[in-house]
Design a protein around this motif. Structure first.
Motif, PDB file in Angstrom:
ATOM      1  N   TYR B 289      40.045  36.091  45.645  1.00  0.00           N
ATOM      2  CA  TYR B 289      41.075  37.030  46.123  1.00  0.00           C
ATOM      3  C   TYR B 289      42.195  37.152  45.087  1.00  0.00           C
ATOM      4  CZ  TYR B 289      45.010  38.742  48.900  1.00  0.00           C
ATOM      5  OH  TYR B 289      46.093  39.440  49.348  1.00  0.00           O
ATOM      6  N   LYS B 290      42.652  36.021  44.584  1.00  0.00           N
ATOM      7  CA  LYS B 290      43.766  36.043  43.620  1.00  0.00           C
ATOM      8  C   LYS B 290      43.355  36.744  42.332  1.00  0.00           C
ATOM      9  CE  LYS B 290      44.721  32.488  40.997  1.00  0.00           C
ATOM     10  NZ  LYS B 290      45.019  31.081  40.649  1.00  0.00           N
ATOM     11  N   ILE B 291      42.195  36.357  41.826  1.00  0.00           N
ATOM     12  CA  ILE B 291      41.755  36.918  40.536  1.00  0.00           C
ATOM     13  C   ILE B 291      41.574  38.437  40.668  1.00  0.00           C
ATOM     14  CG2 ILE B 291      39.892  36.928  38.808  1.00  0.00           C
ATOM     15  CD1 ILE B 291      41.579  34.422  38.638  1.00  0.00           C
ATOM     16  N   LEU B 292      40.922  38.857  41.733  1.00  0.00           N
ATOM     17  CA  LEU B 292      40.701  40.300  41.895  1.00  0.00           C
ATOM     18  C   LEU B 292      42.008  41.043  42.139  1.00  0.00           C
ATOM     19  CD1 LEU B 292      37.340  40.330  43.857  1.00  0.00           C
ATOM     20  CD2 LEU B 292      37.749  41.089  41.516  1.00  0.00           C
ATOM     21  N   HIS B 293      42.930  40.378  42.830  1.00  0.00           N
ATOM     22  CA  HIS B 293      44.237  41.010  43.065  1.00  0.00           C
ATOM     23  C   HIS B 293      44.959  41.235  41.744  1.00  0.00           C
ATOM     24  CE1 HIS B 293      47.153  42.106  46.142  1.00  0.00           C
ATOM     25  NE2 HIS B 293      48.094  41.689  45.316  1.00  0.00           N
ATOM     26  N   LYS B 294      44.911  40.216  40.893  1.00  0.00           N
ATOM     27  CA  LYS B 294      45.647  40.288  39.619  1.00  0.00           C
ATOM     28  C   LYS B 294      44.966  41.209  38.612  1.00  0.00           C
ATOM     29  CE  LYS B 294      48.748  37.210  40.763  1.00  0.00           C
ATOM     30  NZ  LYS B 294      50.124  37.629  41.023  1.00  0.00           N
ATOM     31  N   PHE B 295      43.605  41.296  38.677  1.00  0.00           N
ATOM     32  CA  PHE B 295      42.876  42.000  37.619  1.00  0.00           C
ATOM     33  C   PHE B 295      42.083  43.198  38.113  1.00  0.00           C
ATOM     34  CE2 PHE B 295      43.660  37.700  36.197  1.00  0.00           C
ATOM     35  CZ  PHE B 295      44.185  37.911  34.921  1.00  0.00           C
ATOM     36  N   HIS B 296      42.319  43.617  39.367  1.00  0.00           N
ATOM     37  CA  HIS B 296      41.702  44.861  39.821  1.00  0.00           C
ATOM     38  C   HIS B 296      42.523  45.563  40.906  1.00  0.00           C
ATOM     39  CE1 HIS B 296      39.174  47.214  42.601  1.00  0.00           C
ATOM     40  NE2 HIS B 296      38.780  47.769  41.462  1.00  0.00           N
ATOM     41  N   ASP B 297      42.739  44.855  42.012  1.00  0.00           N
ATOM     42  CA  ASP B 297      43.257  45.531  43.215  1.00  0.00           C
ATOM     43  C   ASP B 297      44.629  46.185  43.016  1.00  0.00           C
ATOM     44  OD1 ASP B 297      41.011  44.278  44.119  1.00  0.00           O
ATOM     45  OD2 ASP B 297      42.027  42.937  45.530  1.00  0.00           O
TER      46      ASP B 297
END
Lengths: 356, 350
Positions: B289-297
């Motif tokens: 969740y964190k990684i995708l939030h920072k690098f996509h979402d």
């Protein structure tokens, strides 16, 4: 070979008798178990030249070199002058020309002058360890000149934190590094990590007050380990800058009454620890009527009684305000023989000056 | 206009600025680190130039000055309430380029998200002027160039400290007077053009790729490694999540205050809902969740830039040595694998 060897004299010189007649094992002090790695080549040289080629890690963190023949001891002693000078005189500031504080010139070619005050052992402490609260070997180096050279026996173990990996609970005078932890509520995110770490790894003194969003602590039972500091993601717990120590006394192994030590001082400052140790010779001398015997500190405390120990050992020591002192000590020994202690009065040990 | 100041002049400049500004900068807190006899560096109010740590990245981010870990929002008594008082004196915040770029993200969330402007953020933010501090290229956890945060635009002053004092550029005229009589110099700030560490962010525009990535086994690694402590998000320059707590004074539930407290998506219970249901119940789920939030979402929602500014503080502060850049690179490998598999007939990667 001719076996006319005074093994007690050899022992005082830190050469321990072997089961092989005429052979000895050298025990070299390494205060706090930390020396420059360059000395490993000296150890190798002694072992390969005069020993049997093997090396043993002494149980008290000495460099132990077995298989040294009696006739080579003079050569070995001459060789270790450099090591003793550099490690004890220079690194630890030991006055080698005194024994138990009394002037007695050290013959530099004669090896170690006494074995009584044993090598101070230590875990690696905060020099390396993520749990350690203090630099253990630096404290060992400060203690070394207080206790050595001396014929009075004391085993000191230093552990950098209350996890006590180095078994301060199993020696005469154990030192455990602690800190008072400081809570900064303005940095607390109330995640509960410290509460869980304390419960899992320490004494369960923390709780999260859901009404205030703050962590509360039962300071009475806090062991000062720092697990809360390690767990905190936000720096809401920090160690006090002042290093504090628990002193555990009277622990021992042995054939009669092994026991874990008990807490003598809690939250003692470094000055208090060093000043207490400065009274150790005085206490030992008093108990044994000023004649050193091969007897360890825990037994001396037994003979004198804890209250007498406390009186002498705290004499002139100004305690830091946080420091707590055990009013009494409730020992818990393993009695290998039931009622071991109950015997004719004539067999009882004495303590203190015995007069003529 | 550029200036070159010796240490005495630097101290004098700070004195002049301190008359009108509360000056915040990275400051060393000796022996307050996670491990014994280690320091922490975090933002705090400073008085003298020697308090400013300019040669080392702070452990905690500059955002703490504007959105502190805890703050009282308002106080209540029975049916009345009063906002907490706002500080009157403006702030001069000495921060690194990544910290200043990160404020664009903070602003986006606090002031431009969902048509709502957070009063408590806005009233502080409006009073902050930035002095960008030369970072000398950062350290081996920095990847600001990969994240396009190396050249901030929103700053009033540019400072470069060294042992001989301070070089400064004034780009906001309202600061010109403070430099009256100071020796001029043709200093212009230089920003880092290349980090040792480079991160390639995978293209996640394809929904099928994202769905496959969600269940990719790469995240399971973190079930074992991550302890869900939240150090990464507290140290993050851009994380904004918070919770609120109503705190009653003493035993009187009619009187108290509402506090804003930093929250972390990495701490278990963050997404717990009524009925105790948690959406992301494992450390791996939370990391994803964190990684995708920072690098996509974030970029998918707001369009301008990725949320992460590459300051590397999460990597630096992780007690388990989980590197965010290594994690993004692992994600890039997983995405390549997924794309190859999809191209190869659509066999889903498990």
């Amino acid at each position: 070979m001719n076996h006319d060897i005074d093994v007690k004299k050899m022992r005082i010189n830190c050469f321990r008798q072997s089961k092989v007649p005429g052979e000895f094992m050298l025990q070299m002090r390494a205060p706090g178990g930390m020396v420059d790695a360059k000395y490993l080549s000296s150890i190798e040289h002694i072992s390969k030249t005069w020993g049997d080629g093997n090396f043993h890690f002494g149980t008290r963190q000495t460099f132990d070199i077995p298989g040294i023949k009696y006739e080579n001891i003079d050569a070995v002693n001459e060789y270790i002058e450099n090591y003793i000078t550099e490690v004890d005189e220079e690194l630890c500031d030991v006055d080698m020309d005194k024994v138990a504080g009394e002037p007695q010139e050290w013959d530099v070619k004669s090896g170690y002058p006494t074995i009584g005050a044993r090598n101070i052992t230590a875990c690696v402490g905060n020099y390396h360890c993520i749990c350690g609260n203090m630099n253990t070997y630096e404290l060992a180096r400060k203690i070394e000149p207080i206790i050595f050279p001396s014929h009075y026996h004391i085993k000191i173990n230093i552990s950098g934190c209350p996890n006590d990996c180095n078994k301060a609970h199993m020696c005469d005078f154990g030192i455990i590094g602690t800190a008072k932890m400081e809570y900064h509520p303005e940095r607390c995110i109330a995640c509960g990590a410290c509460v869980r770490n304390c419960e899992h790894g320490a004494t369960r003194v923390l709780s999260l007050n859901e009404d205030t969003g703050r962590v509360e602590k039962d300071p009475c039972c806090c062991v000062g380990c720092g697990e809360c500091v390690r767990a905190c993601p936000a720096g809401a717990w920090t160690r006090s800058e002042k290093k504090l120590y628990k002193i555990i006394i009277g622990g021992r192994t042995g054939r009669q009454t092994p026991r874990a030590g008990k807490m003598f001082l809690n939250w003692a400052s470094e000055d208090v620890v060093l000043n207490v140790l400065r009274n150790w010779q005085k206490f030992s001398a008093w108990v044994m009527d000023y004649k050193p015997e091969y007897l360890h500190g825990g037994h001396l405390i037994d003979r004198a009684g804890y209250k007498k120990f406390k009186e002498i050992i705290l004499d002139g020591v100004e305690l830091n305000p946080e420091c707590l002192v055990a009013e009494d000590i409730f020992w818990h020994e393993t009695e290998y023989r039931s009622n071991f202690n109950v015997k004719p009065l004539s067999m009882h040990h004495t303590a203190g000056p015995q007069g003529e | 206009m550029g200036y070159s100041l010796n240490p005495d002049q630097t101290a004098e400049l700070l004195n002049r600025l301190a008359e009108d500004y509360r000056i915040y900068a990275p400051k060393r807190f000796p022996k307050q680190g996670r491990y014994s006899d280690t320091d922490i560096i975090r933002y705090d109010r400073i008085q003298t130039p020697d308090e400013i740590v300019w040669d080392q990245k702070s452990d905690y981010p500059a955002k703490e000055v504007i959105s502190p870990i805890q703050q009282a929002l308002f106080y209540f008594t029975e049916d009345e309430y009063r906002e907490s008082k706002k500080a009157k004196k403006p702030v001069l915040l000495l921060a690194r380029p990544c910290d200043i770029t990160a404020q664009l993200v903070q602003e986006k969330i606090y002031a431009e998200n969902g048509g709502f402007k957070d009063l408590y953020y806005d009233r502080v933010h409006n009073k902050v002027k930035f002095a960008v501090m030369d970072c000398g290229g950062g350290d081996d956890t920095c990847f600001c160039v990969s994240m396009g945060s190396n050249k901030p635009e929103n700053y009033s002053l540019a400072f470069k400290f060294d042992e001989n004092g301070l070089k400064a550029e004034v780009s906001d005229d309202c600061f010109a007077d403070y430099f009256d009589g100071m020796p001029e110099d043709d200093f212009t700030p230089e920003f880092v053009e290349e980090n040792e560490l480079k991160v390639t962010i995978p293209d996640l525009s394809d929904r099928d790729v994202r769905l496959a990535l969600k269940s990719h086994p790469m995240w399971k690694e973190f079930d074992k490694r991550c302890i869900s402590c939240g150090s990464c998000t507290v140290a993050c320059s851009t994380c904004t999540c918070f919770t609120t707590r109503d705190i009653c004074y003493g035993d009187n539930p009619e009187v108290g205050e509402r506090r804003r407290v930093t929250a972390s998506c990495q701490v278990a219970g963050f997404d717990q809902m009524a009925g105790q249901r948690e959406i992301r119940s494992t450390a791996g789920d939370r990391m994803r969740y964190k990684i995708l939030h920072k690098f996509h979402d974030h970029k998918a929602r707001f369009g301008d830039r990725h949320m992460c500014v590459g300051c590397g503080r999460c990597t630096h502060m992780c007690p388990e040595f989980i590197s965010i850049s290594a994690t993004v690179n692992k994600m890039a490998d997983a995405v390549d694998e997924i794309k190859a598999s999809l191209a190869d007939g659509g066999n889903h990667v498990e």
